[in-house]
Motif scaffolding. Structure first.
Motif, PDB file in Angstrom:
ATOM      1  N   VAL A 105      -7.009   8.905   2.540  1.00 22.42           N
ATOM      2  CA  VAL A 105      -7.685   7.737   1.954  1.00 22.42           C
ATOM      3  C   VAL A 105      -9.055   8.110   2.988  1.00 22.42           C
ATOM      4  N   ARG A 106     -10.115   8.213   2.018  1.00 20.96           N
ATOM      5  CA  ARG A 106     -11.669   8.489   2.768  1.00 20.96           C
ATOM      6  C   ARG A 106     -12.372   7.184   2.909  1.00 20.96           C
ATOM      7  N   VAL A 107     -11.966   6.173   2.192  1.00 22.58           N
ATOM      8  CA  VAL A 107     -12.955   5.139   1.808  1.00 22.58           C
ATOM      9  C   VAL A 107     -12.169   3.756   2.137  1.00 22.58           C
ATOM     10  N   ILE A 108     -12.612   2.715   2.679  1.00 23.20           N
ATOM     11  CA  ILE A 108     -12.081   1.626   3.157  1.00 23.20           C
ATOM     12  C   ILE A 108     -12.873   0.402   3.038  1.00 23.20           C
ATOM     13  N   GLY A 109     -12.432  -0.588   2.208  1.00 24.13           N
ATOM     14  CA  GLY A 109     -12.956  -1.688   2.018  1.00 24.13           C
ATOM     15  C   GLY A 109     -12.355  -2.480   2.845  1.00 24.13           C
ATOM     16  N   ALA A 152       0.730  -1.220   0.067  1.00 21.20           N
ATOM     17  CA  ALA A 152      -0.020   0.208   0.079  1.00 21.20           C
ATOM     18  C   ALA A 152       0.919   1.314  -0.079  1.00 21.20           C
ATOM     19  N   LEU A 153       1.922   1.185   0.852  1.00 17.57           N
ATOM     20  CA  LEU A 153       2.751   2.257   0.787  1.00 17.57           C
ATOM     21  C   LEU A 153       3.547   2.646  -0.798  1.00 17.57           C
ATOM     22  N   ALA A 154       3.866   1.600  -1.249  1.00 22.66           N
ATOM     23  CA  ALA A 154       4.328   1.764  -2.485  1.00 22.66           C
ATOM     24  C   ALA A 154       3.403   2.347  -3.610  1.00 22.66           C
ATOM     25  N   GLN A 155       2.259   2.083  -3.495  1.00 26.34           N
ATOM     26  CA  GLN A 155       1.214   2.569  -4.268  1.00 26.34           C
ATOM     27  C   GLN A 155       0.847   3.984  -4.131  1.00 26.34           C
ATOM     28  N   LEU A 156       0.873   4.263  -2.750  1.00 27.37           N
ATOM     29  CA  LEU A 156       0.715   5.688  -2.224  1.00 27.37           C
ATOM     30  C   LEU A 156       1.807   6.548  -2.876  1.00 27.37           C
ATOM     31  N   ALA A 157       3.199   6.013  -2.612  1.00 23.84           N
ATOM     32  CA  ALA A 157       4.219   6.973  -3.378  1.00 23.84           C
ATOM     33  C   ALA A 157       4.168   6.872  -4.713  1.00 23.84           C
ATOM     34  N   GLN A 158       3.497   5.999  -5.252  1.00 22.18           N
ATOM     35  CA  GLN A 158       3.250   6.140  -6.975  1.00 22.18           C
ATOM     36  C   GLN A 158       2.384   7.236  -7.135  1.00 22.18           C
ATOM     37  N   TYR A 159       1.243   7.179  -6.578  1.00 22.95           N
ATOM     38  CA  TYR A 159      -0.015   8.266  -6.738  1.00 22.95           C
ATOM     39  C   TYR A 159       0.681   9.839  -6.392  1.00 22.95           C
ATOM     40  N   MET A 173      -8.915   2.389   0.024  1.00 21.89           N
ATOM     41  CA  MET A 173      -8.050   1.041   0.403  1.00 21.89           C
ATOM     42  C   MET A 173      -9.041   0.017  -0.005  1.00 21.89           C
ATOM     43  N   GLU A 174      -8.534  -1.039  -0.836  1.00 22.57           N
ATOM     44  CA  GLU A 174      -9.339  -2.207  -0.908  1.00 22.57           C
ATOM     45  C   GLU A 174      -8.689  -3.242  -0.233  1.00 22.57           C
ATOM     46  N   GLY A 175      -9.253  -3.703   0.693  1.00 28.38           N
ATOM     47  CA  GLY A 175      -8.705  -4.934   1.710  1.00 28.38           C
ATOM     48  C   GLY A 175      -7.891  -3.914   2.774  1.00 28.38           C
ATOM     49  N   ALA A 176      -8.218  -4.354   3.950  1.00 28.75           N
ATOM     50  CA  ALA A 176      -7.869  -3.306   5.068  1.00 28.75           C
ATOM     51  C   ALA A 176      -6.371  -4.034   5.816  1.00 28.75           C
TER      52      ALA A 176
END
Length: 325
Positions: free
Chosen positions: A138-142, A85-92, A118-121
């Motif tokens: 992040v405002r929505v979490i699955g 997740a952190l790697a994807q956040l850095a990509q954004y 976040m898809e899968g917590a």
């Protein structure tokens, strides 16, 4: 592309996940396909130039951590999930610096606004970790994808775990929204009892495809009662019961029936798009006629004229105005 209205808001795109699979989304779609490392198994439909050409203005962009199981490699513990997740956040954030997108809603010169989902917590260590992710945007979490340590999910039935109950309560306290997509029925009603706000970013009616990946009529009504919107997902297996890879692709008319079913339950004003295009599948599994992202707008031509703008953008935009703080 359709000559009529176009999709302007998509509630589910796995942009950073695709980038970490080796796809360069900054390329025009034709060039991306020529050098796509995933082309042998899935034909891509999404790149930033293609989204700009199609007219898309806003999307929920996922932070999606892939777990390890018999079908795929991935994380085996919280640390592994968090690293993804952190790697994807850095990509954004890199894309934002380069001018491809802007994180969060609001006026911007960037061509695409991305709200983090976040898809899968499993990347979240627990309730005390939620403020970190909320500060990141992040405002929505699955809580689930398949099974997570928080909840039962797709093809993995089960309720919220004790940790899941604590997490959902903390989400409610922070005014975060729960994405019911992928959440098993038992876990869904556990979350409903806690009273958290809900959406379903990318789920079709269970009445048409009877699996726990889809949303039952009662679940749909409850989501809308919390102010939520129902996003339609463009995967043939979630549109026609019994569809498997290699079958003829479903029609856009069949996809429209998913929208019509939801509309009969909760009204057109509560339906949007959460296409999930390139979310682990390509054109081979999409409705016939969708060969690139811009083709998705052809679906709107099959809806009542008065409903098209709402489904294309306005219903999700209303949700953002009411829920972003």
């Amino acid at each position: 592309m359709s000559d009529g209205p176009t999709i302007r808001f998509d509630a589910h795109l796995d942009l950073a996940w695709n980038a970490l699979q080796g796809r360069d989304l900054t390329l025009p779609l034709a060039k991306l396909r020529r050098q796509d490392p995933l082309q042998a198994s899935q034909t891509a439909t999404v790149s930033f130039p293609e989204l700009r050409r199609s007219g898309l203005k806003t999307c929920f962009g996922t932070l999606f951590a892939l777990p390890r199981n018999a079908k795929h490699d991935g994380y085996t513990d919280h640390a592994g999930a968090r690293a993804q997740a952190l790697a994807q956040l850095a990509q954004y954030r890199r894309w934002q610096e380069e001018g491809w997108l802007s994180l969060g809603p609001g006026s911007t010169a960037a061509p695409l606004q991305v709200i983090l989902l976040m898809e899968g917590a499993d990347p979240i260590s627990g309730p005390d970790d939620l403020p970190f992710w909320a500060k990141a945007g992040v405002r929505v979490i699955g809580p689930a994808w398949e099974r997570t340590r928080y909840a039962g999910g797709t093809d993995a039935p089960g309720p919220l775990t004790p940790e899941g109950r604590e997490l959902v309560q903390a989400m409610k306290d922070l005014d975060l929204t729960l994405d019911a997509s992928h959440l098993d029925t038992a876990a869904f009603w556990d979350a409903a009892d806690i009273g958290v706000k809900m959406v379903a970013t990318h789920s079709n009616p269970r009445a048409l495809v009877d699996t726990n990946r889809q949303i039952s009529d009662d679940m749909a009504r409850h989501i809308v009662s919390t102010g939520g919107v129902l996003g339609l997902v463009a995967h043939s297996r979630f549109i026609r019961p019994g569809w498997t890879e290699g079958n003829e692709r479903v029609s856009l008319t069949e996809f429209a029936r998913c929208a019509e079913h939801y509309a009969a339950l909760v009204g057109w004003e509560n339906i949007g798009i959460g296409s999930d295009l390139d979310g682990g599948f390509g054109t081979e599994k999409m409705p016939a006629g969708i060969e690139c992202y811009g083709d998705l707008s052809r679906f709107l031509d099959l809806l009542p004229e008065a409903a098209r703008d709402g489904v294309a953008r306005a219903n999700w935009e209303r949700w953002v105005r009411h829920n972003w703080s």
